[in-house]
Design a protein around this motif. Structure first.
Motif, PDB file in Angstrom:
ATOM      1  N   ALA A  49       0.787  -1.056  -0.023  1.00 46.21           N
ATOM      2  CA  ALA A  49       0.046  -0.111   0.046  1.00 46.21           C
ATOM      3  C   ALA A  49       0.917   1.245   0.058  1.00 46.21           C
ATOM      4  O   ALA A  49       0.696   2.210  -0.747  1.00 46.21           O
ATOM      5  N   PHE A 108       1.392   3.901  -2.909  1.00 45.42           N
ATOM      6  CA  PHE A 108       0.971   5.385  -2.612  1.00 45.42           C
ATOM      7  C   PHE A 108       2.229   6.404  -3.106  1.00 45.42           C
ATOM      8  O   PHE A 108       1.903   7.468  -3.596  1.00 45.42           O
ATOM      9  N   TYR A 119      -3.283   4.845  -6.711  1.00 49.94           N
ATOM     10  CA  TYR A 119      -4.022   5.020  -5.401  1.00 49.94           C
ATOM     11  C   TYR A 119      -5.085   4.211  -4.957  1.00 49.94           C
ATOM     12  O   TYR A 119      -5.188   3.603  -3.651  1.00 49.94           O
ATOM     13  N   VAL A 120      -5.797   3.659  -6.164  1.00 47.43           N
ATOM     14  CA  VAL A 120      -6.977   2.625  -5.586  1.00 47.43           C
ATOM     15  C   VAL A 120      -6.237   1.362  -5.412  1.00 47.43           C
ATOM     16  O   VAL A 120      -6.650   0.638  -4.563  1.00 47.43           O
ATOM     17  N   SER A 135      -3.225   1.014  -3.882  1.00 42.30           N
ATOM     18  CA  SER A 135      -2.881   1.089  -2.750  1.00 42.30           C
ATOM     19  C   SER A 135      -3.793   0.686  -1.568  1.00 42.30           C
ATOM     20  O   SER A 135      -3.809   0.144  -0.766  1.00 42.30           O
ATOM     21  N   GLN A 136      -5.264   1.305  -1.833  1.00 34.98           N
ATOM     22  CA  GLN A 136      -6.437   0.986  -1.129  1.00 34.98           C
ATOM     23  C   GLN A 136      -6.839  -0.254  -0.901  1.00 34.98           C
ATOM     24  O   GLN A 136      -6.977  -1.086   0.197  1.00 34.98           O
ATOM     25  N   GLU A 137      -6.603  -1.001  -2.134  1.00 33.46           N
ATOM     26  CA  GLU A 137      -6.787  -2.529  -2.098  1.00 33.46           C
ATOM     27  C   GLU A 137      -5.802  -3.171  -1.206  1.00 33.46           C
ATOM     28  O   GLU A 137      -6.286  -3.994  -0.612  1.00 33.46           O
ATOM     29  N   MET A 149      -4.380  -1.943   1.359  1.00 26.96           N
ATOM     30  CA  MET A 149      -4.757  -1.932   2.910  1.00 26.96           C
ATOM     31  C   MET A 149      -5.641  -2.805   2.897  1.00 26.96           C
ATOM     32  O   MET A 149      -5.691  -3.566   4.295  1.00 26.96           O
ATOM     33  N   ALA A 150      -6.753  -2.961   2.221  1.00 28.22           N
ATOM     34  CA  ALA A 150      -7.767  -3.839   2.508  1.00 28.22           C
ATOM     35  C   ALA A 150      -7.355  -5.176   2.632  1.00 28.22           C
ATOM     36  O   ALA A 150      -7.723  -5.922   3.431  1.00 28.22           O
ATOM     37  N   PHE A 205     -12.088   2.226  -6.120  1.00 34.40           N
ATOM     38  CA  PHE A 205     -12.076   1.102  -5.258  1.00 34.40           C
ATOM     39  C   PHE A 205     -13.123   0.563  -4.816  1.00 34.40           C
ATOM     40  O   PHE A 205     -14.362   1.363  -4.249  1.00 34.40           O
ATOM     41  N   ASN A 230     -14.249  -2.553  -1.684  1.00 37.03           N
ATOM     42  CA  ASN A 230     -13.523  -3.565  -1.009  1.00 37.03           C
ATOM     43  C   ASN A 230     -14.022  -4.810  -1.363  1.00 37.03           C
ATOM     44  O   ASN A 230     -15.145  -4.886  -1.051  1.00 37.03           O
TER      45      ASN A 230
END
Ligand code: FEO
Length: 174
Positions: free
Chosen positions: A21, A25, A44-45, A47-49, A51-52, A163, A165
């Motif tokens: 992530a 980022f 960025y998306v 990166s969010q994935e 994190m999830a 994004f 989740n």
């Protein structure tokens, strides 16, 4: 109760996902600064994935009665030599993550932990998609070369990524 070998490997994977992530980022920041807002959005998306993914593994550790071990998250690179090197790194990184995930699957098999094996198989399948997507974008960048009009088109295409989740149902019950 989770075996120590799996607690250790899954805790390390939480760290690896959070590093992913962090890395994406940093890449997103680079793309943003370079004026490629679509690439920045895609990264960025991504990166969010990641994190999830990390949170999902963390929740699994808790669900199995284990205590996740927290360790330092490495500092990602801040500078890249262009979009092609960025996506070469994305692909290389995803291939590395695939090795980590495969290793966890092997440990789960060795420990005869069927729940962990079943859990990690989602990530095994996800890595096929992760590598394929990175390869696809990298191929497009290579084909485009110096054609700025086509690069702009690809940037616009990547700006559309949103994004979602994949673990929303799990997160809602946590
Ligand atoms: Fe969490 Fe990109 O693998």
């Amino acid at each position: 109760m989770l075996k120590n070998s799996l607690t250790k490997a899954l805790s390390e994977q939480v760290n690896a996902e959070f590093y992913s992530a962090y890395l994406y980022f940093a890449m997103s920041t680079y793309a943003h600064r370079a004026g490629f807002k679509g690439f920045a959005n895609w990264l960025y998306v991504q990166s969010q994935e990641e994190m999830a993914h990390g949170v999902h593994i963390y929740q699994y550790l808790l669900d199995r009665g284990a205590t996740p071990a927290f360790t330092d998250i490495a500092v990602p690179p801040a500078e890249f030599d262009g979009l092609q090197p960025v996506f070469e790194k994305v692909l290389a990184h995803e291939r590395h993550v695939t090795e980590l995930i495969d290793n966890i699957a092997s440990i789960a098999q060795r420990e005869s932990d069927h729940a962990s094996y079943n859990f990690i198989m989602w990530f095994v399948n996800e890595q096929v998609e992760e590598e394929a997507t990175a390869e696809e974008i990298l191929s497009k960048i290579r084909l485009i070369g110096d054609n700025s009009a086509l690069l702009y088109t690809l940037d616009t295409e990547l700006a559309a990524r949103v994004f979602t989740n994949p673990f929303t149902a799990t997160a809602a019950t946590a």
